[in-house]
Design a protein around this motif. Sequence first.
Motif, mmCIF file in Angstrom:
data_model
loop_
_atom_site.group_PDB
_atom_site.id
_atom_site.type_symbol
_atom_site.label_atom_id
_atom_site.label_comp_id
_atom_site.label_asym_id
_atom_site.label_seq_id
_atom_site.Cartn_x
_atom_site.Cartn_y
_atom_site.Cartn_z
ATOM 1 N N GLU A 284 -56.059 -31.807 -11.470
ATOM 2 C CA GLU A 284 -56.072 -31.383 -10.064
ATOM 3 C C GLU A 284 -57.309 -30.552 -9.744
ATOM 4 O O GLU A 284 -57.910 -30.690 -8.672
ATOM 5 C CB GLU A 284 -54.804 -30.583 -9.744
ATOM 6 N N ILE A 285 -57.694 -29.678 -10.684
ATOM 7 C CA ILE A 285 -58.891 -28.870 -10.455
ATOM 8 C C ILE A 285 -60.129 -29.754 -10.416
ATOM 9 O O ILE A 285 -61.010 -29.584 -9.548
ATOM 10 C CB ILE A 285 -59.023 -27.794 -11.553
ATOM 11 N N ALA A 286 -60.223 -30.715 -11.334
ATOM 12 C CA ALA A 286 -61.365 -31.631 -11.351
ATOM 13 C C ALA A 286 -61.445 -32.428 -10.052
ATOM 14 O O ALA A 286 -62.542 -32.663 -9.512
ATOM 15 C CB ALA A 286 -61.259 -32.576 -12.547
ATOM 16 N N LYS A 287 -60.289 -32.823 -9.540
ATOM 17 C CA LYS A 287 -60.242 -33.572 -8.286
ATOM 18 C C LYS A 287 -60.667 -32.685 -7.117
ATOM 19 O O LYS A 287 -61.456 -33.099 -6.258
ATOM 20 C CB LYS A 287 -58.831 -34.111 -8.065
ATOM 21 N N LYS A 288 -60.161 -31.463 -7.099
ATOM 22 C CA LYS A 288 -60.500 -30.535 -6.015
ATOM 23 C C LYS A 288 -61.983 -30.195 -6.013
ATOM 24 O O LYS A 288 -62.622 -30.117 -4.954
ATOM 25 C CB LYS A 288 -59.673 -29.253 -6.150
ATOM 26 N N GLU A 289 -62.555 -30.006 -7.206
ATOM 27 C CA GLU A 289 -63.970 -29.640 -7.316
ATOM 28 C C GLU A 289 -64.900 -30.851 -7.210
ATOM 29 O O GLU A 289 -66.118 -30.695 -7.180
ATOM 30 C CB GLU A 289 -64.223 -28.930 -8.652
ATOM 31 N N GLU A 290 -64.301 -32.047 -7.154
ATOM 32 C CA GLU A 290 -65.063 -33.294 -7.004
ATOM 33 C C GLU A 290 -66.093 -33.473 -8.128
ATOM 34 O O GLU A 290 -67.243 -33.838 -7.909
ATOM 35 C CB GLU A 290 -65.753 -33.364 -5.639
ATOM 36 N N PHE A 291 -65.641 -33.210 -9.355
ATOM 37 C CA PHE A 291 -66.520 -33.409 -10.501
ATOM 38 C C PHE A 291 -66.757 -34.897 -10.726
ATOM 39 O O PHE A 291 -65.899 -35.729 -10.427
ATOM 40 C CB PHE A 291 -65.902 -32.812 -11.771
ATOM 41 N N GLY A 292 -67.912 -35.214 -11.284
ATOM 42 C CA GLY A 292 -68.234 -36.583 -11.672
ATOM 43 C C GLY A 292 -68.691 -36.623 -13.113
ATOM 44 O O GLY A 292 -68.852 -35.595 -13.761
ATOM 45 N N VAL A 293 -68.921 -37.828 -13.610
ATOM 46 C CA VAL A 293 -69.376 -38.022 -14.988
ATOM 47 C C VAL A 293 -70.559 -38.983 -14.969
ATOM 48 O O VAL A 293 -70.457 -40.081 -14.425
ATOM 49 C CB VAL A 293 -68.250 -38.597 -15.874
ATOM 50 N N ASP A 294 -71.695 -38.549 -15.541
ATOM 51 C CA ASP A 294 -72.839 -39.453 -15.600
ATOM 52 C C ASP A 294 -72.936 -40.083 -16.995
ATOM 53 O O ASP A 294 -72.192 -39.746 -17.904
ATOM 54 C CB ASP A 294 -74.146 -38.736 -15.222
ATOM 55 N N GLN A 295 -73.893 -40.992 -17.127
ATOM 56 C CA GLN A 295 -74.006 -41.763 -18.361
ATOM 57 C C GLN A 295 -74.323 -40.863 -19.555
ATOM 58 O O GLN A 295 -73.780 -41.057 -20.651
ATOM 59 C CB GLN A 295 -75.096 -42.818 -18.215
ATOM 60 N N ASN A 296 -75.184 -39.874 -19.374
ATOM 61 C CA ASN A 296 -75.559 -39.009 -20.479
ATOM 62 C C ASN A 296 -74.354 -38.217 -20.990
ATOM 63 O O ASN A 296 -74.164 -38.052 -22.195
ATOM 64 C CB ASN A 296 -76.665 -38.049 -20.039
ATOM 65 N N GLU A 297 -73.527 -37.744 -20.058
ATOM 66 C CA GLU A 297 -72.333 -36.993 -20.451
ATOM 67 C C GLU A 297 -71.362 -37.880 -21.227
ATOM 68 O O GLU A 297 -70.763 -37.441 -22.218
ATOM 69 C CB GLU A 297 -71.649 -36.421 -19.204
ATOM 70 N N LEU A 298 -71.204 -39.107 -20.780
ATOM 71 C CA LEU A 298 -70.311 -40.030 -21.473
ATOM 72 C C LEU A 298 -70.856 -40.360 -22.857
ATOM 73 O O LEU A 298 -70.101 -40.422 -23.838
ATOM 74 C CB LEU A 298 -70.113 -41.307 -20.655
ATOM 75 N N SER A 299 -72.170 -40.550 -22.958
ATOM 76 C CA SER A 299 -72.783 -40.840 -24.258
ATOM 77 C C SER A 299 -72.558 -39.693 -25.230
ATOM 78 O O SER A 299 -72.187 -39.901 -26.391
ATOM 79 C CB SER A 299 -74.286 -41.099 -24.090
ATOM 80 N N GLN A 300 -72.786 -38.457 -24.779
ATOM 81 C CA GLN A 300 -72.588 -37.293 -25.634
ATOM 82 C C GLN A 300 -71.134 -37.184 -26.085
ATOM 83 O O GLN A 300 -70.856 -36.881 -27.253
ATOM 84 C CB GLN A 300 -73.007 -36.015 -24.902
ATOM 85 N N HIS A 301 -70.218 -37.441 -25.155
ATOM 86 C CA HIS A 301 -68.800 -37.339 -25.500
ATOM 87 C C HIS A 301 -68.406 -38.419 -26.506
ATOM 88 O O HIS A 301 -67.647 -38.157 -27.452
ATOM 89 C CB HIS A 301 -67.959 -37.453 -24.232
ATOM 90 N N LEU A 302 -68.916 -39.619 -26.319
ATOM 91 C CA LEU A 302 -68.634 -40.705 -27.261
ATOM 92 C C LEU A 302 -69.130 -40.352 -28.660
ATOM 93 O O LEU A 302 -68.415 -40.548 -29.656
ATOM 94 C CB LEU A 302 -69.310 -41.994 -26.786
ATOM 95 N N VAL A 303 -70.347 -39.816 -28.737
ATOM 96 C CA VAL A 303 -70.910 -39.476 -30.044
ATOM 97 C C VAL A 303 -70.108 -38.356 -30.695
ATOM 98 O O VAL A 303 -69.807 -38.397 -31.894
ATOM 99 C CB VAL A 303 -72.391 -39.079 -29.899
#
Length: 474
Positions: free
Chosen positions: A358-377
């Motif tokens: 709910e907080i992420a939705k309220k703050e309208e956070f997004g995820v870019d490719q670099n963040e996803l790559s780092q999380h995957l690694v």
Amino acid sequence: MKSAVETLSPTRAKLTVEVPFEELKPSLDAAYQQIAKQINVPGFRRGKVPPAIIDRQVGREAVLAQAINDVLPEKYIEALQSNDLQPLAQPEVEVTKQDEDGLEFTAEVDVKPTIDLPEYDGLEATVDDLEVTDADVEEQLQALRERFGTLSDVERAAADGDFVVIDLTASRDGEVLDGAELTGMSYQVGRGGMIPGLDEALVGLSAGEEKSFSSELVGGDLVGEPVEVLVKVTQVQEQELPELDDDFAQEASEFDTVAELTDDVRERLTRGKRLEQAAGARDAVLEALLDKVEVPLPETMVTDELNARRQQIEQQLAMAGMTMDAYLEEQEQTQEEFEADLERRVRDAVAAQFVLDEIAKKEEFGVDQNELSQHLVRRAQQSGQDPQEFANHMFEHNHIPDLVQEILRGKALAQIVEGATVKDASGEVVELKNLRPDGTIGEPEAEVEATEDAADEATEESTDEATEQESTNS
């Protein structure tokens, strides 16, 4: 299409969906065409059998059922979206009407609860003091000395702390069990974690002596079953440790003196304690937030998570060669206390997911490719897998939306922690320098940046799709 929603509980809803015949007709026509290609009717070419003939040959009900199977999932999703419901599991669907007027069905499903978020900026929490004692340092130096220790045979009975070379067999009803024989294994008396009763049996045995004792298997199909164990000692060895002096410091490290080595050990322990304190601060802030909000929990989701956690713990214990009874004894818990503690932690974890979403939705956070790559690694490193193989697996099995949601929750958690005031037990404000942007605790991202290219190729093709899918789900 018309749909109505009935709230059965804060976490369960019942949808009633009416699909008029004109919306069902395209699926009905497709069903006729598909069935026409599958049947042989004298006088008609395959695929050209008229609907009226198909009704007589196959039955109108069968055609209608195929059309319903085709259209129902689409209309269910459409009803969810129009009623702003977020499902948490597969629905229980019941077709209540199917005739020439159209289709009507109901779907009961667990849904995300509606949460009234409290003020989450400026939370307060307390953590333990950061303390590295002389005993902590001495323990690490002792472990380093043991790594460089040497073993020598002794002609005496084994004592606690000695190393022994043993042969071991486990039998049941007089028959040696498959896979329950070990030969020439080195073992330190008192180390534990192998089989209950082994350490007690070894103390007092000299080379060439053996002893039988009753125990329980800690792994395999017969885990927990009583067995008879025969252990024979073939060697007793005493460990000789090097002196803790400058010569040892030069041999065991890059330092010239034992004073420099000791300072480095203390510094490393301090960094580790700081990470532990940061993790404790993060958890304390999250706990303070959960104390301020009521979160209804779907019992089926809690039960599924409980079963998964319990199974994970049992697997970890089996890999460590420990029974549940031994684990409970080590933790000084009863079975009832363990279950109560596990359920509490699971309920807190599920509630935290909902709140952070709910907080992420309220703050309208997004995820870019670099963040996803780092999380995957990082996830690949945690599981000991190759980053590229891990990324491919995640995409092939459609787990990317789950990873995206993990990142969004991490961002929400990072924001509430950064806005909180955390003090240690002495009243000093704790600076959270080890909190990553995704809410995890660790050193800076250098180690991730060094290997994240391995996941980039896979993420480039699917990041936009994954993020768009997650936005739709949210």
